[in-house]
Write a protein that holds these residues in place. Structure first.
Motif, short mmCIF file in Angstrom:
data_model
loop_
_atom_site.label_atom_id
_atom_site.label_comp_id
_atom_site.label_asym_id
_atom_site.label_seq_id
_atom_site.Cartn_x
_atom_site.Cartn_y
_atom_site.Cartn_z
N GLY A 97 -1.17 -1.52 17.20
CA GLY A 97 -2.14 -1.20 16.16
C GLY A 97 -3.39 -2.05 16.24
O GLY A 97 -4.51 -1.56 16.03
N SER A 98 -3.22 -3.33 16.56
CA SER A 98 -4.37 -4.24 16.67
C SER A 98 -5.28 -3.83 17.83
O SER A 98 -6.51 -3.97 17.75
CB SER A 98 -3.90 -5.68 16.89
N VAL A 99 -4.68 -3.33 18.91
CA VAL A 99 -5.48 -2.87 20.05
C VAL A 99 -6.41 -1.75 19.61
O VAL A 99 -7.62 -1.78 19.85
CB VAL A 99 -4.57 -2.39 21.20
N LEU A 100 -5.86 -0.74 18.93
CA LEU A 100 -6.66 0.41 18.52
C LEU A 100 -7.68 0.07 17.45
O LEU A 100 -8.79 0.59 17.45
CB LEU A 100 -5.74 1.54 18.03
N GLU A 101 -7.29 -0.80 16.52
CA GLU A 101 -8.16 -1.08 15.38
C GLU A 101 -9.22 -2.14 15.66
O GLU A 101 -10.27 -2.17 15.02
CB GLU A 101 -7.32 -1.50 14.18
N THR A 102 -8.94 -3.04 16.62
CA THR A 102 -9.81 -4.20 16.81
C THR A 102 -10.37 -4.36 18.21
O THR A 102 -11.52 -4.75 18.38
CB THR A 102 -9.04 -5.49 16.43
N LEU A 103 -9.57 -4.06 19.24
CA LEU A 103 -9.94 -4.47 20.60
C LEU A 103 -10.59 -3.40 21.45
O LEU A 103 -11.31 -3.72 22.40
CB LEU A 103 -8.69 -5.01 21.32
N ARG A 159 -10.78 -6.10 7.70
CA ARG A 159 -10.38 -5.06 8.66
C ARG A 159 -10.41 -3.67 8.03
O ARG A 159 -10.07 -3.50 6.85
CB ARG A 159 -8.98 -5.35 9.21
N ASP A 160 -10.76 -2.68 8.85
CA ASP A 160 -10.73 -1.29 8.38
C ASP A 160 -9.30 -0.82 8.14
O ASP A 160 -9.06 0.05 7.31
CB ASP A 160 -11.42 -0.37 9.40
N GLY A 211 -7.16 -2.84 7.04
CA GLY A 211 -6.72 -3.78 6.01
C GLY A 211 -7.24 -3.37 4.66
O GLY A 211 -7.23 -2.18 4.29
N LEU A 212 -7.77 -4.32 3.91
CA LEU A 212 -8.18 -4.05 2.53
C LEU A 212 -9.31 -3.03 2.44
O LEU A 212 -9.34 -2.22 1.51
CB LEU A 212 -8.58 -5.36 1.85
N LYS A 213 -10.25 -3.06 3.37
CA LYS A 213 -11.37 -2.12 3.33
C LYS A 213 -10.88 -0.67 3.27
O LYS A 213 -11.26 0.11 2.40
CB LYS A 213 -12.26 -2.30 4.56
N GLY A 214 -10.05 -0.31 4.23
CA GLY A 214 -9.55 1.06 4.29
C GLY A 214 -8.53 1.34 3.21
O GLY A 214 -8.44 2.47 2.70
N LEU A 215 -7.75 0.32 2.86
CA LEU A 215 -6.70 0.49 1.85
C LEU A 215 -7.29 0.89 0.50
O LEU A 215 -6.76 1.76 -0.21
CB LEU A 215 -5.90 -0.81 1.71
N LYS A 216 -8.40 0.25 0.12
CA LYS A 216 -9.05 0.55 -1.16
C LYS A 216 -9.51 2.01 -1.21
O LYS A 216 -9.39 2.69 -2.24
CB LYS A 216 -10.22 -0.40 -1.38
N LYS A 217 -10.02 2.51 -0.09
CA LYS A 217 -10.46 3.90 -0.04
C LYS A 217 -9.27 4.85 -0.10
O LYS A 217 -9.29 5.86 -0.82
CB LYS A 217 -11.27 4.15 1.23
N ALA A 218 -8.24 4.53 0.67
CA ALA A 218 -7.09 5.42 0.76
C ALA A 218 -6.35 5.54 -0.57
O ALA A 218 -5.86 6.62 -0.93
CB ALA A 218 -6.14 4.93 1.85
N TYR A 219 -6.27 4.43 -1.30
CA TYR A 219 -5.49 4.42 -2.54
C TYR A 219 -6.36 4.41 -3.80
O TYR A 219 -5.83 4.36 -4.91
CB TYR A 219 -4.55 3.22 -2.55
N GLY A 220 -7.68 4.42 -3.63
CA GLY A 220 -8.57 4.41 -4.79
C GLY A 220 -8.48 3.14 -5.61
O GLY A 220 -8.66 3.15 -6.84
N LEU A 221 -8.24 2.03 -4.96
CA LEU A 221 -8.11 0.74 -5.66
C LEU A 221 -9.48 0.07 -5.78
O LEU A 221 -10.29 0.09 -4.85
CB LEU A 221 -7.16 -0.19 -4.90
N ASP A 222 -9.71 -0.54 -6.92
CA ASP A 222 -10.95 -1.29 -7.16
C ASP A 222 -10.57 -2.75 -7.41
O ASP A 222 -10.49 -3.21 -8.54
CB ASP A 222 -11.71 -0.71 -8.35
N ASP A 248 3.22 4.52 0.55
CA ASP A 248 3.56 5.94 0.32
C ASP A 248 2.54 6.91 0.91
O ASP A 248 2.82 8.10 1.05
CB ASP A 248 3.75 6.22 -1.18
N LYS A 249 1.35 6.45 1.26
CA LYS A 249 0.36 7.32 1.90
C LYS A 249 0.28 7.08 3.40
O LYS A 249 -0.60 7.60 4.08
CB LYS A 249 -1.01 7.12 1.25
N HIS A 250 1.21 6.26 3.91
CA HIS A 250 1.30 5.97 5.35
C HIS A 250 -0.04 5.52 5.92
O HIS A 250 -0.51 6.01 6.95
CB HIS A 250 1.81 7.20 6.10
N PHE A 251 -0.67 4.58 5.22
CA PHE A 251 -2.00 4.12 5.62
C PHE A 251 -1.94 3.17 6.82
O PHE A 251 -2.74 3.28 7.74
CB PHE A 251 -2.68 3.41 4.45
N PHE A 252 -0.99 2.22 6.80
CA PHE A 252 -0.98 1.19 7.84
C PHE A 252 -0.50 1.76 9.18
O PHE A 252 0.51 2.47 9.24
CB PHE A 252 -0.07 0.04 7.43
#
Length: 508
Positions: A295-301, A379-380, A382-393, A436-440
């Motif tokens: 996952g780190s390869v695809l997301e970061t490297l 990280r996208d 990480g928290l950046k993408g997680l907030k969008k996926a779950y609507g968290l503020d 539950d939204k299989h984000f990670f």
């Protein structure tokens, strides 16, 4: 105190090695800084405008954060001692240059005029009048630089240069106060001793001072020469990120490789700070192998977009393909466990608020006090993408990885990012919330190396592939627990696993 003494006794060999590394890096940086700063200050004394510019430049250089400077140097000079020494020289320039310049510039004009009246040449006046008068201030600058160098040199451990920072980083990562104290106290004592030694050089007789200095240089040079001699055969260098899990894995790699090929010597560089540091080091041939996650390869490297919700095998195959095409690297077959990101709360907090999934956090958003690692926050995946996926503020405090667990156990925060194999989940009685939204993405660990290295070392590839499909999440969490909580060495834990599962003979 008893624990501290016991840890000191158990680690005295490692401490001596770290102390020697720290001393070598520090003295090398100090000597180079003196060679640059003192002549430059002498030359600038008669050029006030230029001197002001140089003072401003050295001041600006000292404001660059240590980690940022190391990150900038790695692509240029790689990892290890060289970038560490360069960074320390940069930080030491200001006090030495400033004190030398001011020490000479502030000499009374009448003294300068008297020297000129005696017909002294410029060089004779410098060595017979100016430098002796300015010497106390120059020495004060050098002593300030020594303290600064030794304190900053602890960060050298993050780029494989060793030193006392190894103890400090391990102490923080494993929440081991004894290791932290040993590193910090040793660093402080080293600064005091070197500062006193420099003061002694100022008052000692020249012959005696030169003799002592010569002995120190000879010892350091002898140590370096022996290191070169000892490593004259081919050596494979394996590095790992900061933490118990990477250290366990690189010890497994070492033991499997050496058991499979008696002609190979493996050197380990554990506890690097950042994924990008290691990847850069691998690119520039400073290391040969390190454990990375799919996952780190695809997301970061690597670059390029990809679909969400990929299976574990799809993630691996895509990561391997892009590494090969973009960086001419190969990712060997991954292990079984998925060390994915997760969000964790205390079991008490989970029961009180009836939490089961990450989506449930929306119900308690107003009382959440997150504490997370800076890498996760940025990280996208990480928290950046997680907030969008779950609507968290939510806004999280950035925290050092080990400290966030201590903070949640004491109630200072109530939500942390975690890895699914972290021993602290068991240690601090924490519960993971279901994604539950299989984000990670999937994060399966596998050895990463250059394609050229893999072709040249088929026995290494064969040895490391023995771990393919091995090690469950439960296995990894238990091994992390043995290292972090039971204080067993990573090498011992790695060996026990390999022997237990028939990957290594018990006598090796």
């Amino acid at each position: 105190m008893q624990t501290l003494i016991q840890t000191f006794i158990e680690r005295r060999g490692d401490l001596l090695t770290a102390l020697w590394q720290h001393l070598g890096i520090s003295l090398a940086a100090l000597v180079i800084a003196m060679v640059i700063a003192i002549p430059l200050a002498i030359w600038a004394v008669r050029r006030p405008k230029l001197a002001e510019g140089l003072l401003q430049l050295t001041s600006v250089l000292q404001t660059i954060p240590s980690l940022a400077l190391l990150g900038l140097l790695i692509p240029l000079v790689g990892i290890g001692t060289v970038p560490a020494v360069i960074a320390l020289v940069i930080y030491a320039l200001l006090p030495i240059f400033q004190n030398t310049y001011l020490g000479i510039d502030e000499i009374d004009d009448s003294i300068e005029e008297a020297a000129d009246a005696f017909g002294m040449s410029r060089m004779r006046k410098l060595f017979k009048v100016e430098l002796p008068i300015a010497m106390p201030q120059i020495i004060a600058g050098i002593r300030t630089a020594v303290v600064l160098i030794i304190g900053t040199a602890t960060l050298a451990a993050l780029i494989g240069a060793g030193g006392l920072g190894t103890f400090i980083m391990l102490g923080i990562d494993r929440n081991n106060t004894s290791l932290l104290l040993i590193g910090a106290i040793s660093s402080a004592l080293l600064a005091i001793v070197l500062s006193a030694l420099i003061r002694w050089f100022q008052t000692a007789k020249p012959k005696r001072a030169l003799t002592v200095f010569g002995v120190i240089v000879a010892l350091l040079a002898g140590g370096g020469a022996y290191s070169v001699y000892a490593n004259r055969t081919e050596t494979i260098t394996i590095a790992g990120k900061l933490g118990s899990e990477p250290e366990i894995l690189i010890n497994m790699y070492k033991q499997l490789i050496e058991a499979n090929d008696s002609h190979v010597k493996v050197t380990l560089k554990p506890n690097f700070g950042k994924t990008t540091f290691l990847f850069s080091a691998l690119k520039h041939d400073q290391i040969d192998i390190y454990p990375e996650f799919t996952g780190s390869v695809l997301e970061t490297l690597v670059s390029g977009s990809h679909a969400k919700n990929l299976t574990a095998n799809q993630t691996y195959q895509l990561a391997k393909k892009r590494l090969a095409s973009q960086d001419e690297m190969t990712l060997l077959k991954p292990m079984a466990y998925n060390n994915t990101y997760a969000l964790a709360v205390t079991k008490k907090f989970k029961r009180q608020h009836h939490l089961k999934t990450i989506s449930d956090l929306n119900q308690v958003e107003s009382i959440l006090k997150p504490g997370m690692t800076l890498e996760f926050i940025d990280r996208d995946d990480g928290l950046k993408g997680l907030k969008k996926a779950y609507g968290l503020d939510i806004t999280a405090k950035s925290m050092e990885p080990a400290l966030r667990y201590e903070a949640i156990s004491k109630g200072r925060i109530n939500l942390v990012d975690a890895y699914s194999t972290d021993s602290e989940l068991r240690q601090y009685n924490l519960a993971i919330l279901k994604d539950d939204k299989h984000f990670f993405p999937t994060y399966q660990g596998a050895p990463l190396m250059k394609q050229s290295f893999a072709k040249k070392h088929p026995k290494v590839v064969k040895a490391l592939n023995k771990l393919a499909g091995r090690i469950s999440e439960t296995d990894m969490q238990e091994m992390n627990y043995e290292v972090n909580v039971k204080n067993e060495s990573a090498a011992t834990v790695a060996h026990h696993y390999l022997v237990k599962h028939g990957l290594l003979k018990g006598g090796n």
